[in-house]
Design a protein around this motif. Sequence first.
Motif: not given
Length: 719
Positions: A579-593
């Motif tokens: 069950a997905a209980t936490d979702v977040g977005r990496i905002d710019a700059p988005v790293p490749d690694t």
Amino acid sequence: MFDKKNFAAALLVLGSVVLPGCGGGSEGFALPGGTQQTPAATGEIPAVPVATGGAPAVPVATGGTPEIPAAPADTPVARVIKHPGVGVSLSDLATLKTYIDQGREPWTSGFKQVAGNPMSRLSYGGYGPFAKVSRAPDENLWAWRNDMVAISNLSLMWYFTRDERYAVNARKFLLGWATTHTEFSGRESMLDLGDYALQFVGGAEILRTTWSGWKEADTAVVKKYFKDVLMPAANPYGESSFGAANKGALSLAALGLMAIYTDDIETLDRVVYQTRTLAHIGLRNSNDIGMLGDSLRDQGHAYGQLKSLTVLAEALWSQGIDIYSDFDNRLLAAGEYFARVNERVPTPALPFGTTDRYYLTDVTGHGWDGANGGSLALTQIYGAYVLRKGLQAPFIAQRRLRMPVDGASFMFLKDADTSKAAPPPALPIPSAASITSGFSSADIGGASPAGSATYAAGKWNVAGAGYDIWGERDSCHFAYKALTGNGTIVAKVESLENTHPSAVAGVMMRTSLEPGAPRAWMAMNYKSEVLQNMTKLAVYGGSNYANKVASSGPTHWVKLERIGNIITGYVSPDGTNWAATDVGRIDAPVPDTVYVGLVVSSVTGKLNNSVFSNVQITGGDGGAPSVVPAAPAMLLASPGDGAVPLRWQASFGATGYTVGRSAFSGGPYEAVASGVAGSSYTDTSVVNGTTYYYTVTASNSAGTSDSSPSDSATPVARR
């Protein structure tokens, strides 16, 4: 931004394929009944700006949308959105009109419900338009809702009666709102847009494609209204920041249907990508047996989530895109689970949930009969899987026998459906393998004494210090690998020392090894609580959602997953029922690694020795010894016609399953299928009227599990 690179890998349709104009069922445009006072018709059709030039151009995906690859030796063909395209085709409409003209049932009764609605009358004068509409707080919302239903109903009245006065009034209300309404606000704007998208988009599509009085300029005005006012309000919290379960599904349905009307291929592709990847709102917000994120909240919201996903799937089918086939026909499983529960068939539940809440038990009221028993979604699912794909939906078929015909679902009732659509390409969901070596170690944020990570006999022992990892307090021992692109890590936290009430052990993803870096973690404390934290990531609901107890109880499995710029945290009781209980977005700059691994924080100056089992990571070496899998946690059997469809919850580490059957409760069980690769099977060697009892075992190279809980079914002949 959404992840264009991975999106390109999961592009919906090859460039060599023209999206066919095949109908995916018929639109449920009207709401049944209605007790609202009907205002008198007043005024004339509002003046509408005239667009110059010829027919509205269908935009070609450019810029941010990936180039569509051509099949070898083929000439690429531009993708074209089909109109009407939100679940009903012109041939569908023509068939419905023929049936209604002939007085055939139940289509005639369904149409009579539309015709009897106060918002279907020529005397209906409308309650708007207004410049501003808001939900939570509510402002002019009731007026907007009623007029959106009127647009739908009057459009249907025009088509089925061919009385142009209905079309004239529908156009008046639609263009009146389109030229007046400039703001749709409020905390819950997306909910109403999802609830009513089938009405206002469906009505607009009928006017656009069937009435000669509709002009190209009218289409341009409505497109602008959708793009400038309604579409932003359907996703007000930023890219991929959607409310949980039914809330996010409503957003996706609204955006997808409006993208079809506006010929916005880029937005449509994004919606499909999100529906197939976002595990807290889309198709992945479900488990193998068909439970949805809201299934244990209450049956009304569970149906709302199911309906939104099905309405969207049906609209996409009309564009030649088949998401019904995703995840082993997951919408069929969800519809069957919902129908079974509300037909009051004894149905145990597994722990499940979403970012709003993780539910351990089912306390919902079974036997829910709202929304005419769920007739719209269940009729669409029946048509998609039984009529089109030739599969069985026994509990939906059983429920349909007593579901009342209404002014929405009758539009999707069919005798047959030979329309076609293509499954989208595989998704960029990262895989994982066991890891026995290769973790690097870091003591972050001055953690002392130095920690360590060692592997032996299938388990990792991580000893770490540090002064907590909540928010700015980023001090821990981290055993990690650097992963480029999409990646995931899974672990079961076997134990940790109670060095401090706030000591934790779990999994972490972070953008760098510097203290305070953007990061996400899912971890367990000594009270067997699973905690979640996302620091410096964009999270719907802010810190209240990003930082909390995800689960209280014996749920020791944790997982993190990165797809593009989205990181999702999961909990599970068994390593498969995530069950997905936490979702977040990496905002710019988005790293490749990003850096992915096991984390321990003792919150003292001494080491906390924690033990992890079943550790898997993207790019792992696969060297851990096989362990006999646990028994499947649940098995569900359904009473088909000459068949018993079975679904079960997968077992971690299993490579195959054996289905056992008996004529007696408790066995003995004889194998009727072995080496089954997935988590479903249909037993066709049965006789109608005979009760059969089933169990399933899981196996791999280490051996075979105990048997799952049993379930029984009595196949029955159906017309």
